[in-house]
Design an enzyme around this catalytic site. Structure first.
Site, mmCIF file in Angstrom:
data_model
loop_
_atom_site.group_PDB
_atom_site.id
_atom_site.type_symbol
_atom_site.label_atom_id
_atom_site.label_comp_id
_atom_site.label_asym_id
_atom_site.label_seq_id
_atom_site.Cartn_x
_atom_site.Cartn_y
_atom_site.Cartn_z
ATOM 1 N N LYS A 1 -9.934 17.849 -21.684
ATOM 2 C CA LYS A 1 -9.633 18.771 -23.529
ATOM 3 C C LYS A 1 -10.907 19.089 -23.377
ATOM 4 O O LYS A 1 -11.815 19.240 -22.846
ATOM 5 C CB LYS A 1 -10.358 16.580 -24.272
ATOM 6 N N TYR B 1 -37.514 36.369 -35.657
ATOM 7 C CA TYR B 1 -37.457 35.089 -36.718
ATOM 8 C C TYR B 1 -38.412 33.966 -36.942
ATOM 9 O O TYR B 1 -38.702 33.067 -36.128
ATOM 10 C CB TYR B 1 -36.337 34.320 -37.022
HETATM 11 C C1 LIG Z 1 -13.595 12.014 -22.189
HETATM 12 C C2 LIG Z 1 -12.412 11.077 -21.205
HETATM 13 C C3 LIG Z 1 -12.303 10.888 -20.116
HETATM 14 C C4 LIG Z 1 -13.142 11.549 -18.621
HETATM 15 O O1 LIG Z 1 -14.951 11.725 -18.501
HETATM 16 P P1 LIG Z 1 -16.002 12.636 -17.850
HETATM 17 O O2 LIG Z 1 -17.348 11.852 -18.098
HETATM 18 O O3 LIG Z 1 -16.543 13.079 -18.143
HETATM 19 O O4 LIG Z 1 -15.264 12.359 -16.324
HETATM 20 C C5 LIG Z 1 -12.344 9.398 -19.410
HETATM 21 N N1 LIG Z 1 -11.405 8.974 -20.851
HETATM 22 C C6 LIG Z 1 -11.360 9.324 -21.528
HETATM 23 C C7 LIG Z 1 -10.913 7.782 -22.027
HETATM 24 C C8 LIG Z 1 -12.054 9.619 -22.499
HETATM 25 O O5 LIG Z 1 -12.100 10.521 -23.160
#
Ligand SMILES: *Cc1c(COP(=O)(O)O)cnc(C)c1O
Length: 360
Positions: A35, A255
């Site tokens: 994602k 700045y």
């Molecule tokens: C993002 C996510 C993961 C992965 O989490 P990590 O800490 O990056 O391993 C697993 N399960 C769900 C439902 C997520 O949203």
């Protein structure tokens, strides 16, 4: 080239991290979570590199569309499922797995006349209190899914941990117990573990692990870098010095004049700023590497530039390489200076940064 800020993605590191996950996961299947554009590393690039994954996890249908358009045939799970009834058609067309976490989604599935089977993951809320059915609703939700001819027989039962990075906290074992109770007697594979749980809670492996962070060499554990956990950082963010000047004692830099020179001193200007995703909120003194030598950031980070105290790097020259984070400088250290986590920084690298691949 007008911009010199580079995000180098280390494909070999991605592969080695995946191999380590494979070892830690034992017999469990692996969902590589990609994602947010693969935590900022590039969705298609990462999916092509991690072609051994048993599934990819995404947050939105649009990411599934991108992966299919890139010719990725692997199973893809949309971690928040359909957002509206009209999404069902896209799930079917793109052969995406849907996470079903809410009543309204069950209603949409029951109203669906399309006979083609949809693959479904049923999400139970065991304490995160974000998405998922309450444990006491699990059996009823499962029964409603089972009653649908157009839902694939192979359900996956899942939950998500709220504090799996706290290895001495009772919260993860409590969530594991709540899950086991909620799904007792229901058929389906189990999926509980994220990156931190894979490392700290081997009993939570289940049938599917869902890992993001560690694949990119990011740490999900406070106070530890990904490298300290045995994973290789998959991104180097770097740029160049585009100016070096001697500024006199009592003059201010940038700045708001936030930094006052305590003596005559060389100031380097690096071509990167918050417009590239370097955190503006980083505290003064956060380190960069100039030709491999640590030098502190001084003054405020601006949109396109940041300024560096070069007193410790007298040999620095215009054109020298500046590393913001990567294998030589853990992103977790910069994140700590900015009051956030490494995930947030890699996700935040912006589109104007030039992404290049390194096979190592
Ligand atoms: C993002 C996510 C993961 C992965 O989490 P990590 O800490 O990056 O391993 C697993 N399960 C769900 C439902 C997520 O949203």
């Amino acid at each position: 080239m007008s911009r010199t800020a580079l995000a180098t993605i280390h494909l070999g590191a991605l592969r080695r991290n995946f191999a380590r996950v494979r070892t830690l996961a034992g017999d469990a299947r692996i969902m590589a979570v990609v994602k947010a554009d693969a935590y900022g590393h590039g969705l298609e690039r990462v999916a092509r590199t991690l072609d051994q994954a048993d599934a990819f996890g995404v947050a939105a249908i649009g990411d599934g569309l991108r992966l299919r358009a890139a010719g990725i045939g692997t199973r893809i799970v949309v971690l928040s499922g359909p957002d509206e009834a009209a999404d069902r058609a896209e799930f079917r067309r793109l052969a995406l797995d849907a996470v079903i976490h809410h009543e309204s989604q069950l209603d949409w599935l029951e109203a669906d006349r399309d006979p083609r089977p949809l693959r479904v993951w049923l999400k139970i809320d065991t304490g995160m209190h974000r998405l998922g059915f309450a444990p006491e609703q699990a059996a009823a939700a499962h029964a409603r899914l089972r009653a649908l001819a157009n839902v694939d027989r192979e359900l996956v039962l899942m939950t998500h941990f709220a504090a799996s990075d706290e290895f001495d906290s009772p919260r993860t074992p409590a969530q594991m117990r709540a899950f086991a109770q909620a799904v007792a007697g229901l058929d389906g594979a189990w999926s509980l573990a994220n990156s931190a749980a894979l490392l700290g809670w081997p009993a939570a492996r289940g049938d599917w692990v869902r890992v993001g962070g560690v694949l990119y060499g990011l740490s999900a554990i406070a106070g530890k870098s990904g490298a300290e956990l045995g994973f290789a950082p998959a991104m180097t963010l770097s740029t160049k010095l585009i100016s070096i000047k001697n500024i006199q004692r009592c003059e201010t830099i940038g700045y708001g004049g936030a930094f006052v020179c305590p003596e005559d001193m060389p100031i380097g200007v690096a071509a990167i700023g918050y417009g590239d995703g370097y955190p503006r909120g980083v505290r003064a003194g956060a380190p960069v590497l100039v030709n491999g030598v640590r030098a502190p950031i001084i003054g405020r980070v601006s949109m396109d530039l940041l300024t560096v105290d070069l007193r410790g790097v007298p040999q620095a020259r215009v054109g020298d390489r500046v590393v913001l984070w990567g294998p030589e400088r853990p992103v977790e250290e910069i994140a700590a200076c900015a009051g956030t986590i490494g995930y947030d920084l890699t996700c935040g690298v912006t589109r104007r940064v030039l992404f290049v691949e390194d096979t190592d």
